[in-house]
Scaffold this motif. Structure first.
Motif, PDB file in Angstrom:
ATOM      1  N   ASP A 113       6.923 -21.477   8.794  1.00 23.93           N
ATOM      2  CA  ASP A 113       7.751 -20.744   7.836  1.00 23.93           C
ATOM      3  C   ASP A 113       7.755 -21.344   6.440  1.00 23.93           C
ATOM      4  OD1 ASP A 113       8.638 -18.673   9.440  1.00 23.93           O
ATOM      5  OD2 ASP A 113      10.135 -19.940  10.391  1.00 23.93           O
ATOM      6  N   ASN A 125       6.813 -22.332   2.575  1.00 25.35           N
ATOM      7  CA  ASN A 125       6.428 -21.569   1.403  1.00 25.35           C
ATOM      8  C   ASN A 125       5.581 -22.471   0.505  1.00 25.35           C
ATOM      9  OD1 ASN A 125       6.317 -20.078  -0.894  1.00 25.35           O
ATOM     10  ND2 ASN A 125       8.475 -20.283  -1.416  1.00 25.35           N
ATOM     11  N   LEU A 177       4.284 -22.050  -2.232  1.00 29.85           N
ATOM     12  CA  LEU A 177       4.560 -22.006  -3.670  1.00 29.85           C
ATOM     13  C   LEU A 177       5.429 -23.176  -4.110  1.00 29.85           C
ATOM     14  CD1 LEU A 177       5.240 -18.221  -4.154  1.00 29.85           C
ATOM     15  CD2 LEU A 177       3.217 -19.485  -4.796  1.00 29.85           C
ATOM     16  N   LEU A 222       3.430 -26.152  -5.382  1.00 27.03           N
ATOM     17  CA  LEU A 222       2.549 -25.936  -6.532  1.00 27.03           C
ATOM     18  C   LEU A 222       3.342 -26.047  -7.831  1.00 27.03           C
ATOM     19  CD1 LEU A 222       0.571 -22.893  -5.134  1.00 27.03           C
ATOM     20  CD2 LEU A 222      -0.289 -25.200  -5.440  1.00 27.03           C
ATOM     21  N   PRO A 223       2.775 -26.329  -8.944  1.00 26.54           N
ATOM     22  CA  PRO A 223       1.410 -26.798  -9.122  1.00 26.54           C
ATOM     23  C   PRO A 223       1.240 -28.262  -8.741  1.00 26.54           C
ATOM     24  CG  PRO A 223       2.530 -26.659 -11.229  1.00 26.54           C
ATOM     25  CD  PRO A 223       3.493 -26.199 -10.206  1.00 26.54           C
ATOM     26  N   ASN A 257       1.774 -31.949 -10.967  1.00 24.34           N
ATOM     27  CA  ASN A 257       2.594 -31.632 -12.136  1.00 24.34           C
ATOM     28  C   ASN A 257       3.481 -32.803 -12.562  1.00 24.34           C
ATOM     29  OD1 ASN A 257       3.668 -29.816 -14.078  1.00 24.34           O
ATOM     30  ND2 ASN A 257       5.478 -29.633 -12.792  1.00 24.34           N
ATOM     31  N   TYR A 310       9.490 -26.217   2.937  1.00 27.33           N
ATOM     32  CA  TYR A 310      10.460 -25.394   3.673  1.00 27.33           C
ATOM     33  C   TYR A 310      11.759 -25.248   2.883  1.00 27.33           C
ATOM     34  CZ  TYR A 310      13.152 -23.537   7.563  1.00 27.33           C
ATOM     35  OH  TYR A 310      13.925 -22.741   8.356  1.00 27.33           O
ATOM     36  N   LEU A 311      12.271 -26.357   2.404  1.00 19.86           N
ATOM     37  CA  LEU A 311      13.555 -26.300   1.707  1.00 19.86           C
ATOM     38  C   LEU A 311      13.399 -25.876   0.247  1.00 19.86           C
ATOM     39  CD1 LEU A 311      15.289 -29.497   3.057  1.00 19.86           C
ATOM     40  CD2 LEU A 311      15.879 -27.157   3.582  1.00 19.86           C
ATOM     41  N   GLY A 312      12.287 -26.190  -0.332  1.00 18.20           N
ATOM     42  CA  GLY A 312      12.088 -25.855  -1.734  1.00 18.20           C
ATOM     43  C   GLY A 312      12.652 -26.937  -2.635  1.00 18.20           C
ATOM     44  N   PRO A 313      12.072 -27.103  -3.814  1.00 17.23           N
ATOM     45  CA  PRO A 313      12.473 -28.197  -4.694  1.00 17.23           C
ATOM     46  C   PRO A 313      13.933 -28.119  -5.126  1.00 17.23           C
ATOM     47  CG  PRO A 313      10.863 -26.753  -5.761  1.00 17.23           C
ATOM     48  CD  PRO A 313      10.951 -26.322  -4.348  1.00 17.23           C
ATOM     49  N   ALA A 314      14.477 -26.917  -5.205  1.00 19.86           N
ATOM     50  CA  ALA A 314      15.853 -26.807  -5.697  1.00 19.86           C
ATOM     51  C   ALA A 314      16.851 -27.409  -4.708  1.00 19.86           C
ATOM     52  CB  ALA A 314      16.187 -25.346  -5.957  1.00 19.86           C
ATOM     53  N   VAL A 315      16.521 -27.381  -3.437  1.00 15.65           N
ATOM     54  CA  VAL A 315      17.470 -27.860  -2.434  1.00 15.65           C
ATOM     55  C   VAL A 315      17.222 -29.322  -2.079  1.00 15.65           C
ATOM     56  CG1 VAL A 315      18.380 -27.428  -0.120  1.00 15.65           C
ATOM     57  CG2 VAL A 315      17.646 -25.539  -1.523  1.00 15.65           C
ATOM     58  N   PHE A 323      19.571 -32.103  -2.878  1.00  9.09           N
ATOM     59  CA  PHE A 323      20.914 -32.190  -2.309  1.00  9.09           C
ATOM     60  C   PHE A 323      20.926 -32.615  -0.850  1.00  9.09           C
ATOM     61  CE2 PHE A 323      21.087 -28.811  -5.558  1.00  9.09           C
ATOM     62  CZ  PHE A 323      21.888 -29.503  -6.465  1.00  9.09           C
ATOM     63  N   TYR A 354      17.779 -31.834   8.500  1.00  9.94           N
ATOM     64  CA  TYR A 354      18.326 -30.579   7.989  1.00  9.94           C
ATOM     65  C   TYR A 354      17.456 -29.387   8.352  1.00  9.94           C
ATOM     66  CZ  TYR A 354      21.958 -28.688   5.044  1.00  9.94           C
ATOM     67  OH  TYR A 354      23.072 -28.026   4.612  1.00  9.94           O
ATOM     68  N   ARG A 378      13.717 -18.937   6.032  1.00 13.41           N
ATOM     69  CA  ARG A 378      14.010 -20.216   5.391  1.00 13.41           C
ATOM     70  C   ARG A 378      15.474 -20.193   4.965  1.00 13.41           C
ATOM     71  NH1 ARG A 378      11.570 -22.184   1.090  1.00 13.41           N
ATOM     72  NH2 ARG A 378      11.480 -20.202   0.040  1.00 13.41           N
ATOM     73  N   SER A 403      18.003 -22.188  -0.263  1.00 18.28           N
ATOM     74  CA  SER A 403      16.792 -22.385  -1.060  1.00 18.28           C
ATOM     75  C   SER A 403      16.649 -21.268  -2.081  1.00 18.28           C
ATOM     76  CB  SER A 403      15.553 -22.382  -0.165  1.00 18.28           C
ATOM     77  OG  SER A 403      15.634 -23.395   0.769  1.00 18.28           O
ATOM     78  N   LEU A 455      19.511 -21.492  -4.898  1.00 15.80           N
ATOM     79  CA  LEU A 455      19.377 -22.515  -5.923  1.00 15.80           C
ATOM     80  C   LEU A 455      18.057 -22.446  -6.686  1.00 15.80           C
ATOM     81  CD1 LEU A 455      20.893 -25.584  -4.083  1.00 15.80           C
ATOM     82  CD2 LEU A 455      21.987 -24.113  -5.740  1.00 15.80           C
ATOM     83  N   ALA A 458       4.283 -21.571 -10.048  1.00 18.66           N
ATOM     84  CA  ALA A 458       3.199 -22.238  -9.339  1.00 18.66           C
ATOM     85  C   ALA A 458       1.857 -22.094 -10.036  1.00 18.66           C
ATOM     86  CB  ALA A 458       3.110 -21.700  -7.913  1.00 18.66           C
TER      87      ALA A 458
END
Lengths: 365, 371
Positions: A166, A168, A170, A173-174, A177, A239-244, A247, A254, B172, B176, B179, B336
């Motif tokens: 599951d 992501n 994206l 990327l990039p 950076n 999975y969690l993405g950089p924004a999460v 935290f 998690y 997900r 996520s 935020l 991205a």
């Protein structure tokens, strides 16, 4: 030595390195790396892994010069009795520090995640008691247990892979950076999770097989650890993405919370329980190393005695464990720098001295 | 002697392993299965919780309806505390199935209601989150006829619609999307009716807030296909003809078997971002009242369906842009693949103005066992 230890096989050397390395870092590694290197945290893991490979080669070069001596005996040969005495004390304190750190981080996590009301000293006691039992016997017994424990890694791997479907892409990327300084900074934070390969300082000389076979086993073990950690970091991040990520200090647990199977609802608890075994093996390694260092200081006392003494001391320390995040972070930092000193700088200097003074394992102490 | 020693050790170990400090007995807790938050006129919150009532029955414990508790508080945690003053045992939300937000609450900030679930290691994060067109309280007070509890009913309602590509599946964590500045999200929008709840669309969010606008349920399936989220089946109703003598003959029903989405993003210039979404689907005719589907007619029909879907898809894109809700996550693609542009834009301001076009092509691969 009055009590010559039975040697371990090459496969056991591999397993011991692997299990010593995988441990306390698993849960929080992606978080610390993300804070340092952002999206490129997973590259930091690879960089740190390569760095450790080089370090392992260094340790091996030292071993090749002294094939039958552990680091403590090497110290006596190269720097003389008195300096060796000081350095051995320093080594035993270093190993003790890491052992304490492992227990501290472990107990803290147990307290946050599963047993908030159980007093910390009790959790420490349970952990220490089990590990003492594993360490008092000779090395081979420990290696066999590590082999059994390494089976658990497959379960951890399976759980992580179930999350991987599951993710992501994206989110990562990039690539590149964050920039090279940030990636290197991340690698610096990753080193603490790789700790455990110091065991090679001692067990390379206590294992069977040729020089080349041993280095292969050690490099392979660290290679697998690097891959495992990279996967872990990559999956958590994607999975969690950089924004999460910012935290969630324990990203791996998690993400496990989001996985449920028909018969398991709290997958994070399953993961945690299995992970405890990995922490246990890492802790046993450092308990063993500390006891070993102390035995070389005072050869008249047997190793099991030291194990009991160290364990009791650690248990008493557990009453003073800090729960404050900053203090724990400081402890982490100190441990990282100490590890540079004791696993790279000192073995490097020893190798240099040995080469300069033409000392080798055949020389008398 | 050795026997005694071993058993003594075992006994001592047992007392250590029992973990008496941290036991959670089911008899000491009330399990909250569904909860809802509404905004009171004064600005504090109204929390509604449904708790299933267990009674001993023939085959063990049986659920006999649910107890609904309503309370006011300053924060969600506070409200839960106050509920604890009302219910017999301590409230436990670790088995929560459904989490509802009243419209007004969601418009304010949805994250405030989620914080306690993300913070507590014991809590369940898998709860189905939905927005209520009206008050969450009204839905939770419904007495469904086919299920013993409201929570079970709502949970089954949402999950069954996820399988038919009407509602998005949250694979997900929701947080996520909340935020992430590069993507927004949609949540199911439910409306209370006399006896049951009805899904009326997908509520579009911008960052933490419900925009007040939603994608109607008719377009929900196409939207989800555009988001590349085809579930087990996806039925779309289309009006392909005008003015047939029998109104029913104007319509056609298709099922999407396979769908492939491509995004062509051109974002070299900040002020001129264009996105082309192309969607290619293999479809199956489920219902059509012209009974001779020979090859020429199929070709013409393919064209008509493609045109109609393209039209609808563009309308959906317009809705998202009007609501300023980047629920398709275009921002994350720009971040991205066009990072230089991303760094220079404030995506929230840019999204409504990007040049966003959709193009749908279909291929009829099945039409049942009847021409």
């Amino acid at each position: 030595m009055s009590n010559p230890e039975k040697k371990i096989t090459r496969f056991q050397l591999f397993i011991m390195t692997l299990q010593s390395q995988i441990g306390i870092g698993v849960i929080s590694l992606p978080y610390y790396l993300f804070n340092a290197a952002g999206n490129d945290a997973w590259i930091s893991v690879i960089v740190a892994g390569i760095f450790v490979q080089i370090n392992i080669v260094l340790i091996w070069l030292l071993y090749r010069r002294f094939p039958n001596q552990s680091i403590f005996e090497v110290l006596e040969i190269t720097v003389g009795k008195y300096a060796a005495y000081c350095l051995k004390t320093a080594y035993s304190m270093y190993f003790f520090t890491i052992a304490t750190l492992i227990v501290l981080l472990f107990v803290r996590l147990v307290n946050i995640w599963i047993l908030p009301r159980t007093p910390m000293w009790l959790v420490t006691l349970i952990m220490i008691a089990v590990c003492v039992y594993g360490v008092i016997d000779h090395l081979r017994v420990m290696a066999r247990f590590f082999f059994l424990a390494s089976m658990m890694l497959f379960v951890l791997l399976f759980l992580i892979v179930t999350v991987a479907k599951d993710i992501n892409f994206l989110a990562v990327l990039p690539i590149g950076n964050s920039g090279i300084p940030a990636i290197l900074g991340g690698a610096h934070h990753a080193v603490i999770s790789f700790l455990g390969y110091e065991v090679l300082l001692v067990i390379l000389s206590k294992s069977l097989g040729g020089h080349a076979g041993k280095i292969k086993a050690a490099l392979l073990a660290n290679g697998i650890v690097t891959l495992f950690y990279t996967l872990l970091t990559f999956v958590s991040l994607a999975y969690l993405g950089p924004a999460v990520m910012r935290f969630v200090p324990e990203p791996v647990l998690y993400i496990m919370k989001y996985r449920t199977f028909h018969i398991i609802e709290r997958t994070d608890l399953l993961f945690f329980s299995i992970w405890i075994v990995c922490v246990g093996t890492s802790f046993m390694t450092f308990l063993y190393l500390t006891a070993n260092a102390l035995t070389s200081l005072l050869p008249q006392i047997r190793r099991p005695t030291f194990v009991y003494v160290i364990a009791s001391l650690l248990f008493m320390l557990s009453f003073f464990f800090p729960t404050d995040e900053n203090k724990v972070a400081l402890f982490n930092k100190i441990a990282t720098y100490l590890s540079y000193l004791f696993t790279i700088v000192l073995p490097g200097i020893l190798l240099f001295i040995a080469m300069a003074r033409g000392k080798s394992g055949d020389d008398p102490v | 002697m050795k026997m005694v020693k071993t058993s003594m050790t075992a006994l001592v170990s047992m007392t250590l392993l029992a973990g008496c400090w941290d036991q959670h007995n089911l008899k000491d807790v009330k399990l909250a299965m569904a909860t809802g938050f509404d905004l009171a006129p004064e600005g504090n919150i109204i929390q509604t919780i449904t708790i299933p009532i267990f009674t001993p029955g023939a085959g063990g414990m049986e659920v006999q309806g649910s107890q609904v508790v309503v309370t006011e508080g300053d924060t969600p945690r506070d409200a839960r505390n106050i509920i604890n003053h009302k219910v017999a045992e301590q409230l436990d939300a670790s088995k929560l199935l459904v989490l509802l937000f009243g419209e007004e609450y969601a418009k304010q900030d949805i994250y405030t209601g989620l914080d306690i679930f993300y913070r507590d290691p014991k809590s369940s994060l898998l709860a189905n989150v939905a927005i209520v067109h009206g008050k969450a309280n009204e839905i939770l007070s419904l007495k469904p006829e086919d299920r013993k509890t409201t929570s079970e009913y709502l949970n089954d309602l949402i999950t069954s619609e996820q399988d038919t590509t009407v509602l998005p599946k949250q694979s997900r964590p929701l947080i996520s999307d909340i935020l992430d500045p590069g993507s927004d999200f949609v949540l199911p929008l439910i409306e209370p009716q006399k006896k049951e709840a009805k899904i009326i669309g997908l509520a579009m969010f911008n960052e933490h807030k419900y925009t007040g606008q939603f994608i109607p349920v008719l377009n929900a399936t196409l939207y989800l296909l555009m988001a590349d989220q085809l579930a087990k089946r996806a039925w779309i109703k289309l009006k392909v003809r005008e003015g047939s003598d029998v109104d029913i003959r104007n319509f056609l029903m298709i099922n999407v078997l396979k769908s492939k989405r491509d995004l062509a993003i051109n974002a070299d210039n900040i002020h001129d971002i264009s996105v082309d979404l192309s969607l290619h689907m293999k479809i199956e005719i489920m219902e059509y009242h012209e009974n001779d589907l020979v090859s020429e007619k199929i070709q013409a029909l393919t064209q008509t369906i493609s045109d109609k879907l393209t039209q609808q898809a563009n309308a959906i894109l317009q809705m998202t842009q009007q609501a300023n809700s980047d629920c398709l996550g275009i921002g994350s693609y720009i971040r991205a693949y066009h990072h230089a542009t991303w760094d220079k834009t404030s995506w929230e301001d840019a999204y409504p103005d990007i040049n966003f076009k959709a193009n749908v092509t279909v291929e009829i691969s099945k039409h049942g066992v009847f021409n």
